[in-house]
Design a protein around this motif. Sequence first.
Motif, PDB file in Angstrom:
ATOM      1  N   UNK A   1       8.345   5.736   5.608  1.00 47.37           N
ATOM      2  CA  UNK A   1       7.613   4.660   5.071  1.00 47.37           C
ATOM      3  C   UNK A   1       7.655   3.512   5.926  1.00 47.37           C
ATOM      4  N   UNK A   2       8.687   3.082   6.317  1.00 51.03           N
ATOM      5  CA  UNK A   2       8.722   2.281   7.387  1.00 51.03           C
ATOM      6  C   UNK A   2       8.138   2.277   8.578  1.00 51.03           C
ATOM      7  N   UNK A   3       7.593   3.224   9.093  1.00 41.43           N
ATOM      8  CA  UNK A   3       6.979   3.636  10.170  1.00 41.43           C
ATOM      9  C   UNK A   3       5.477   3.370   9.948  1.00 41.43           C
ATOM     10  N   UNK A   4       4.922   4.299   8.361  1.00 38.21           N
ATOM     11  CA  UNK A   4       3.629   3.549   8.377  1.00 38.21           C
ATOM     12  C   UNK A   4       3.056   2.278   7.927  1.00 38.21           C
ATOM     13  N   UNK A   5       4.493   1.617   7.646  1.00 38.67           N
ATOM     14  CA  UNK A   5       3.683   0.264   7.470  1.00 38.67           C
ATOM     15  C   UNK A   5       3.395  -0.843   8.437  1.00 38.67           C
ATOM     16  N   UNK A   6       4.043  -0.073  10.044  1.00 35.96           N
ATOM     17  CA  UNK A   6       3.825  -0.823  11.045  1.00 35.96           C
ATOM     18  C   UNK A   6       3.101  -0.173  11.601  1.00 35.96           C
ATOM     19  N   UNK A   7       2.561   1.553  11.642  1.00 39.35           N
ATOM     20  CA  UNK A   7       1.181   1.958  12.104  1.00 39.35           C
ATOM     21  C   UNK A   7      -0.228   1.188  11.604  1.00 39.35           C
ATOM     22  N   UNK A   8       0.053   1.351  10.500  1.00 39.52           N
ATOM     23  CA  UNK A   8      -0.914   0.698   9.491  1.00 39.52           C
ATOM     24  C   UNK A   8      -1.396  -0.667   9.779  1.00 39.52           C
TER      25      UNK A   8
ATOM     26  N   UNK B   1       0.836  -1.379  -0.173  1.00 42.60           N
ATOM     27  CA  UNK B   1       0.250  -0.144   0.076  1.00 42.60           C
ATOM     28  C   UNK B   1       1.028   1.334  -0.183  1.00 42.60           C
ATOM     29  N   UNK B   2       1.921   1.030   0.739  1.00 39.58           N
ATOM     30  CA  UNK B   2       2.719   2.483   0.513  1.00 39.58           C
ATOM     31  C   UNK B   2       3.630   2.766  -0.703  1.00 39.58           C
ATOM     32  N   UNK B   3       3.893   1.498  -1.088  1.00 41.14           N
ATOM     33  CA  UNK B   3       3.916   1.748  -2.914  1.00 41.14           C
ATOM     34  C   UNK B   3       3.566   2.188  -3.701  1.00 41.14           C
ATOM     35  N   UNK B   4       1.919   1.729  -3.448  1.00 42.61           N
ATOM     36  CA  UNK B   4       0.760   2.086  -4.141  1.00 42.61           C
ATOM     37  C   UNK B   4       0.744   3.615  -3.825  1.00 42.61           C
ATOM     38  N   UNK B   5       0.840   4.539  -2.900  1.00 44.32           N
ATOM     39  CA  UNK B   5       0.956   5.577  -2.585  1.00 44.32           C
ATOM     40  C   UNK B   5       1.877   6.200  -3.403  1.00 44.32           C
ATOM     41  N   UNK B   6       3.268   5.826  -2.549  1.00 44.48           N
ATOM     42  CA  UNK B   6       4.615   6.169  -3.450  1.00 44.48           C
ATOM     43  C   UNK B   6       5.044   6.532  -4.893  1.00 44.48           C
ATOM     44  N   UNK B   7       4.010   5.619  -6.002  1.00 40.99           N
ATOM     45  CA  UNK B   7       4.224   5.436  -6.922  1.00 40.99           C
ATOM     46  C   UNK B   7       3.449   6.503  -7.844  1.00 40.99           C
ATOM     47  N   UNK B   8       2.012   6.784  -7.257  1.00 44.74           N
ATOM     48  CA  UNK B   8       1.107   8.070  -7.217  1.00 44.74           C
ATOM     49  C   UNK B   8       1.966   9.058  -7.243  1.00 44.74           C
TER      50      UNK B   8
ATOM     51  N   UNK C   1       9.631   4.989  -2.407  1.00 48.75           N
ATOM     52  CA  UNK C   1       9.355   4.278  -2.951  1.00 48.75           C
ATOM     53  C   UNK C   1      10.117   3.347  -2.502  1.00 48.75           C
ATOM     54  N   UNK C   2      11.216   3.717  -2.104  1.00 50.56           N
ATOM     55  CA  UNK C   2      12.653   3.058  -2.432  1.00 50.56           C
ATOM     56  C   UNK C   2      12.516   1.692  -0.949  1.00 50.56           C
ATOM     57  N   UNK C   3      11.863   2.581   0.158  1.00 46.12           N
ATOM     58  CA  UNK C   3      11.152   1.679   1.107  1.00 46.12           C
ATOM     59  C   UNK C   3      10.439   0.479   1.150  1.00 46.12           C
ATOM     60  N   UNK C   4       8.563   1.104   0.505  1.00 51.84           N
ATOM     61  CA  UNK C   4       8.374  -0.833   0.186  1.00 51.84           C
ATOM     62  C   UNK C   4       9.173  -0.917  -0.534  1.00 51.84           C
ATOM     63  N   UNK C   5       9.417  -0.866  -2.068  1.00 55.94           N
ATOM     64  CA  UNK C   5      10.472  -1.334  -2.779  1.00 55.94           C
ATOM     65  C   UNK C   5      11.227  -2.776  -1.896  1.00 55.94           C
ATOM     66  N   UNK C   6      12.167  -2.358  -0.981  1.00 56.72           N
ATOM     67  CA  UNK C   6      12.623  -2.868  -0.369  1.00 56.72           C
ATOM     68  C   UNK C   6      12.143  -3.678   1.488  1.00 56.72           C
ATOM     69  N   UNK C   7      11.026  -4.163   1.373  1.00 58.63           N
ATOM     70  CA  UNK C   7      10.070  -3.993   2.512  1.00 58.63           C
ATOM     71  C   UNK C   7      10.699  -5.890   2.765  1.00 58.63           C
TER      72      UNK C   7
ATOM     73  N   UNK D   1      12.223   9.812   3.722  1.00 55.00           N
ATOM     74  CA  UNK D   1      10.971   9.449   2.905  1.00 55.00           C
ATOM     75  C   UNK D   1      10.940   8.315   3.357  1.00 55.00           C
ATOM     76  N   UNK D   2      12.239   6.925   3.114  1.00 55.86           N
ATOM     77  CA  UNK D   2      12.284   5.492   3.636  1.00 55.86           C
ATOM     78  C   UNK D   2      12.068   4.784   4.778  1.00 55.86           C
ATOM     79  N   UNK D   3      12.258   6.472   6.399  1.00 52.81           N
ATOM     80  CA  UNK D   3      12.342   6.167   7.303  1.00 52.81           C
ATOM     81  C   UNK D   3      11.265   6.195   7.602  1.00 52.81           C
TER      82      UNK D   3
END
Length: 446
Positions: free
Chosen positions: A361-368, A186-193, A307-313, A357-359
């Motif tokens: 995205x990681x925070x958002x993944x775990x908050x979600x 989901x983070x990747x989709x937003x970053x792509x946008x 986007x990089x954070x989501x790609x390497x997640x 931005x990478x940091x």
Amino acid sequence: MWPVSTTPPAEPASAAVPTEPIRPDPGPTAGGRWSRLGRGALADLSPLREHPDYRRLWTGQVVSAVGQQMTAVAVAVQVYALTHSSFATGLVGLFSLVPLVGLGLYGGAIADTVDRRLLGLVGSSGLALTSAALALQALLGLGSVGLLYAAVALQSGFFALSSPARSAMIPRLVPPHQLPAANALGSMSMSLGTTVGPMVGGLLIAGSGVQSAYLVDTLAFSGTLYAMWRLPAMRPGDGATRKRASVLDGLRFLRSRPNLRTSFVADLIAMVLASPRALFPAIAVTVYGGGPGTVGLLVAAPAVGSLAGALFSGWVSRIRRHGMAIVTGVAAWGLAIAAFGLSTHLWLGLLMLAAAGCADSISMIFRNTMLQVGAPDEMRGRLQGIFVVVVAGGPRLGDFVAGTAASLTSSTTALLAGGLTCAAAVLLLAARRPAFRHYDAHHPAP
């Protein structure tokens, strides 16, 4: 908890007997180890591979995010072309923010009392019709700034109504152990946008005018609507439809769940104390000696890092201490923003923003993930609505704080102080909330 089976497929009743003796395994080669490490670092695509309904939802989100960012660029370009006023262009954000915050809470409440798929269809249809209206006004050359403001407000309202429903669908579409991977996607989709959308929109506008961006966005919504239509019905649980949609119930629930509440506070710390966006124009000129192109690079850098954070997640599903992961992500965001404030070379500043931005995205993944696991299904819509308000309102308040601090001191001082204060504040929060620090995804306690 979720109506999704996590039972592994049964083993075959019999297996063929080998015709040759089994030789000892020589062990992994160096190349094999590196190959496995590479696969483990990349984003886990299993939710997309194994769950067609989640794949449809994710694809629709990507298409919608790219199209909406194209439209956002087109609206800003058109407003400025009509008014030649940066203030008038800035008002676009205000007309977007008010309905987003106002309707985000109610959209979450509605999502807990109706079929979430139907609410998603209504929201996506409204967004598609608004994009079509924007395309029509551009083709007719109406030239009305008021009409553009009204369209932006409508778009924001439809998004606020449907976004909590779409987010609350995810735990019904994937099993709990795949939620971190799904949220990384989901983070990747937003970053792509936020990376692809403005770039494609800018190219279309330069080649064929703003109407082309609006038209492509309108056509793209046909794919989003089709994906939403193919999803199963997601009605509320027994008795939920008889209840009045109450925003206060969601707020009371959040008050009784200290770990969820702390995750919201951690996000506000990052966005309010260390938001650099409002200072990009001044820094581009005074620090890097650039212009609008430099501002564009600064704006894009956090999205590229996200986007990089989501790609390497690929590793996120193996993390159990979600609370500490959030604290680490927010602290890393603050330190990266402070380092950005000290950088005098553009390449280093962009690198620090990408790291931030990478940091984030990681925070958002775990908050979600914490939110989706900790909230029962009948409350997920309301909690996602609060999440939308925090995510939308926090950066706007952060813009005000950063701008005020920079006007009293300097951009460098504002960024350095804000970043260090952010890191210190989230570490203090973690020290005061031991249950959050010790939050275990295998034994979640919201």
